[in-house]
Design an enzyme around this catalytic site. Structure first.
Site, PDB file in Angstrom:
ATOM      1  N   ARG A 103       0.807  -1.615   0.014  1.00 42.79           N
ATOM      2  CA  ARG A 103       0.534   0.081   0.260  1.00 42.79           C
ATOM      3  C   ARG A 103       1.006   1.234   0.202  1.00 42.79           C
ATOM      4  O   ARG A 103       1.770   1.310   0.541  1.00 42.79           O
ATOM      5  CB  ARG A 103      -0.839  -0.047   0.682  1.00 42.79           C
ATOM      6  CG  ARG A 103      -1.763   0.786   2.343  1.00 42.79           C
ATOM      7  CD  ARG A 103      -2.474   0.495   2.761  1.00 42.79           C
ATOM      8  NE  ARG A 103      -1.958   1.118   4.408  1.00 42.79           N
ATOM      9  CZ  ARG A 103      -2.862   1.784   5.362  1.00 42.79           C
ATOM     10  NH1 ARG A 103      -3.974   1.690   5.443  1.00 42.79           N
ATOM     11  NH2 ARG A 103      -1.988   1.849   5.581  1.00 42.79           N
ATOM     12  N   THR A 107      -0.952   7.647  -0.819  1.00 45.57           N
ATOM     13  CA  THR A 107      -2.166   7.919  -1.496  1.00 45.57           C
ATOM     14  C   THR A 107      -2.941   6.555  -0.977  1.00 45.57           C
ATOM     15  O   THR A 107      -4.015   6.676  -1.075  1.00 45.57           O
ATOM     16  CB  THR A 107      -2.300   7.177  -3.158  1.00 45.57           C
ATOM     17  OG1 THR A 107      -1.670   6.215  -3.068  1.00 45.57           O
ATOM     18  CG2 THR A 107      -1.507   8.582  -3.541  1.00 45.57           C
ATOM     19  N   ASP A 201       1.982  -1.075  12.588  1.00 51.36           N
ATOM     20  CA  ASP A 201       1.975  -2.085  11.172  1.00 51.36           C
ATOM     21  C   ASP A 201       2.086  -3.704  10.754  1.00 51.36           C
ATOM     22  O   ASP A 201       3.048  -3.792  11.999  1.00 51.36           O
ATOM     23  CB  ASP A 201       3.359  -1.317  10.776  1.00 51.36           C
ATOM     24  CG  ASP A 201       3.447  -1.633   8.898  1.00 51.36           C
ATOM     25  OD1 ASP A 201       3.711  -3.260   9.049  1.00 51.36           O
ATOM     26  OD2 ASP A 201       3.795  -1.132   7.945  1.00 51.36           O
ATOM     27  N   ASP A 204       6.061  -4.706   9.857  1.00 55.21           N
ATOM     28  CA  ASP A 204       6.573  -4.333  10.685  1.00 55.21           C
ATOM     29  C   ASP A 204       7.062  -5.090  11.538  1.00 55.21           C
ATOM     30  O   ASP A 204       8.152  -5.422  12.521  1.00 55.21           O
ATOM     31  CB  ASP A 204       6.796  -2.836  10.552  1.00 55.21           C
ATOM     32  CG  ASP A 204       6.983  -1.730   9.992  1.00 55.21           C
ATOM     33  OD1 ASP A 204       7.432  -2.410   8.465  1.00 55.21           O
ATOM     34  OD2 ASP A 204       7.078  -0.523   9.383  1.00 55.21           O
TER      35      ASP A 204
HETATM   36  C1  PRP Z   1      -0.711  -3.792   4.970  1.00 57.98           C
HETATM   37  C2  PRP Z   1      -1.546  -5.220   5.232  1.00 57.98           C
HETATM   38  C3  PRP Z   1      -2.400  -5.159   3.948  1.00 57.98           C
HETATM   39  C4  PRP Z   1      -2.542  -4.207   4.337  1.00 57.98           C
HETATM   40  C5  PRP Z   1      -4.092  -3.367   4.629  1.00 57.98           C
HETATM   41  O1  PRP Z   1       0.032  -4.312   4.099  1.00 57.98           O
HETATM   42  O2  PRP Z   1      -0.734  -6.071   5.406  1.00 57.98           O
HETATM   43  O3  PRP Z   1      -2.454  -5.309   2.764  1.00 57.98           O
HETATM   44  O4  PRP Z   1      -1.357  -2.962   4.392  1.00 57.98           O
HETATM   45  O5  PRP Z   1      -4.008  -2.209   4.165  1.00 57.98           O
HETATM   46  P1  PRP Z   1      -4.974  -1.109   3.240  1.00 57.98           P
HETATM   47  O6  PRP Z   1      -6.773  -2.133   4.041  1.00 57.98           O
HETATM   48  O7  PRP Z   1      -5.745   0.505   3.113  1.00 57.98           O
HETATM   49  O8  PRP Z   1      -5.191  -1.934   1.567  1.00 57.98           O
HETATM   50  P2  PRP Z   1       1.505  -3.242   3.897  1.00 57.98           P
HETATM   51  O9  PRP Z   1       0.981  -1.970   2.235  1.00 57.98           O
HETATM   52  O10 PRP Z   1       1.484  -2.541   4.577  1.00 57.98           O
HETATM   53  O11 PRP Z   1       2.640  -3.973   3.615  1.00 57.98           O
HETATM   54  P3  PRP Z   1       3.069  -5.366   4.325  1.00 57.98           P
HETATM   55  O12 PRP Z   1       2.462  -6.778   4.541  1.00 57.98           O
HETATM   56  O13 PRP Z   1       4.484  -5.370   2.800  1.00 57.98           O
HETATM   57  O14 PRP Z   1       4.097  -4.362   5.223  1.00 57.98           O
HETATM   58  N1  URA Z   2      -1.732  -2.268   7.855  1.00 54.74           N
HETATM   59  C1  URA Z   2      -1.206  -1.885   8.586  1.00 54.74           C
HETATM   60  O1  URA Z   2       0.085  -3.650   8.762  1.00 54.74           O
HETATM   61  N2  URA Z   2      -1.765  -1.960   9.758  1.00 54.74           N
HETATM   62  C2  URA Z   2      -2.981  -1.011  10.023  1.00 54.74           C
HETATM   63  O2  URA Z   2      -2.984  -0.724  10.983  1.00 54.74           O
HETATM   64  C3  URA Z   2      -3.164  -0.482   8.058  1.00 54.74           C
HETATM   65  C4  URA Z   2      -2.797  -0.775   7.289  1.00 54.74           C
END
Ligand code: PRP
Ligand code: URA
Length: 211
Positions: A103, A107, A201, A204
């Site tokens: 994500r 945006t 997150d 993370d």
């Molecule tokens: C996080 C999470 C979802 C997304 C949710 O992933 O694991 O995939 O955000 O957000 P949304 O519902 O607003 O789309 P992220 O993009 O942070 O990637 P990551 O798993 O690599 O940390």
């Molecule tokens: N992605 C995450 O990992 N945590 C949130 O709260 C939203 C998006």
């Protein structure tokens, strides 16, 4: 589309420790694994089985076996990978395909950066794993991707959802054969698109910062 929010004191207890900012990554990973075992129990309620005959030491009887083609588990990288171990314990004969999505934190739009999935998902029951359903953009894009590959039956398992994101998923996928199983629905999204109270997150907390 069906939504099932798990309502069980063990899930709430494990979620409480998961949310705690002082919980370190090793314990966080262990809790995600344990939570998945519980959420997968509900998420696999509709898994297809076929009848088989067996012989016990006492008699012959009938039971069931997971039907072919094998179910496909699809963790959304990165954070969904933390859910794979718990899911595969419950569904050990499933196959695994991967979708990498990230994500854009400005945006809040998701982009797909990797995929390793069968070309034809017709007749495959798909189980998508992503811990966080925030705006819903990533989950909608992932499920649309699977439908474009021919999938007709998708279950998503998420640990936490925001009401706004859940409503967006319901709107985008209404009338489709989709089930969403959730550990909890939290209060809201904040101005940065994070779930409140949430757990921060998820990627993370599982794996350390990606920056
Ligand atoms: C996080 C999470 C979802 C997304 C949710 O992933 O694991 O995939 O955000 O957000 P949304 O519902 O607003 O789309 P992220 O993009 O942070 O990637 P990551 O798993 O690599 O940390
Ligand atoms: N992605 C995450 O990992 N945590 C949130 O709260 C939203 C998006």
């Amino acid at each position: 589309m069906r939504v099932h929010v798990a309502d069980h004191p063990l899930i709430t207890h494990k979620l409480t420790v998961l949310r705690d900012v002082t919980t370190p990554s090793p314990l966080f990973r262990e809790l995600v694994d344990e939570l998945l075992t519980l959420l997968a129990y509900e998420g696999t309620r509709g898994v297809r089985v076929r009848p088989i005959g067996i012989r016990t030491p006492v008699a012959t009887t009938t039971g069931v076996r997971i039907a072919d083609p094998k179910p496909l588990i699809v963790p959304i990288l990165r954070a969904g990978l933390g859910m794979l171990g718990g899911m595969i314990k419950v569904l050990p004969t499933a196959e695994v395909g991967f979708l990498g999505m990230v994500r854009n934190e400005a945006t809040l739009e998701p982009t797909t950066y990797a995929e390793r999935l069968p070309a034809d998902l017709g007749d495959r029951q798909c189980f998508v794993l992503d811990p966080m359903l925030a705006t819903g953009g990533s989950l909608i894009a992932a499920i649309e991707f699977l439908f474009a590959r021919g999938a007709t039956d998708v279950t998503a398992i998420c640990i936490l959802a925001a009401p706004e994101g859940l409503a967006a998923v319901e709107k985008a996928l209404s009338g489709r054969e989709v089930t969403v199983v959730l550990g909890a629905v939290d209060e809201r999204l904040n101005e940065h698109g994070y779930i409140v109270p949430g757990l921060g997150d998820a990627g993370d907390r599982l794996y350390g910062t990606a920056q």
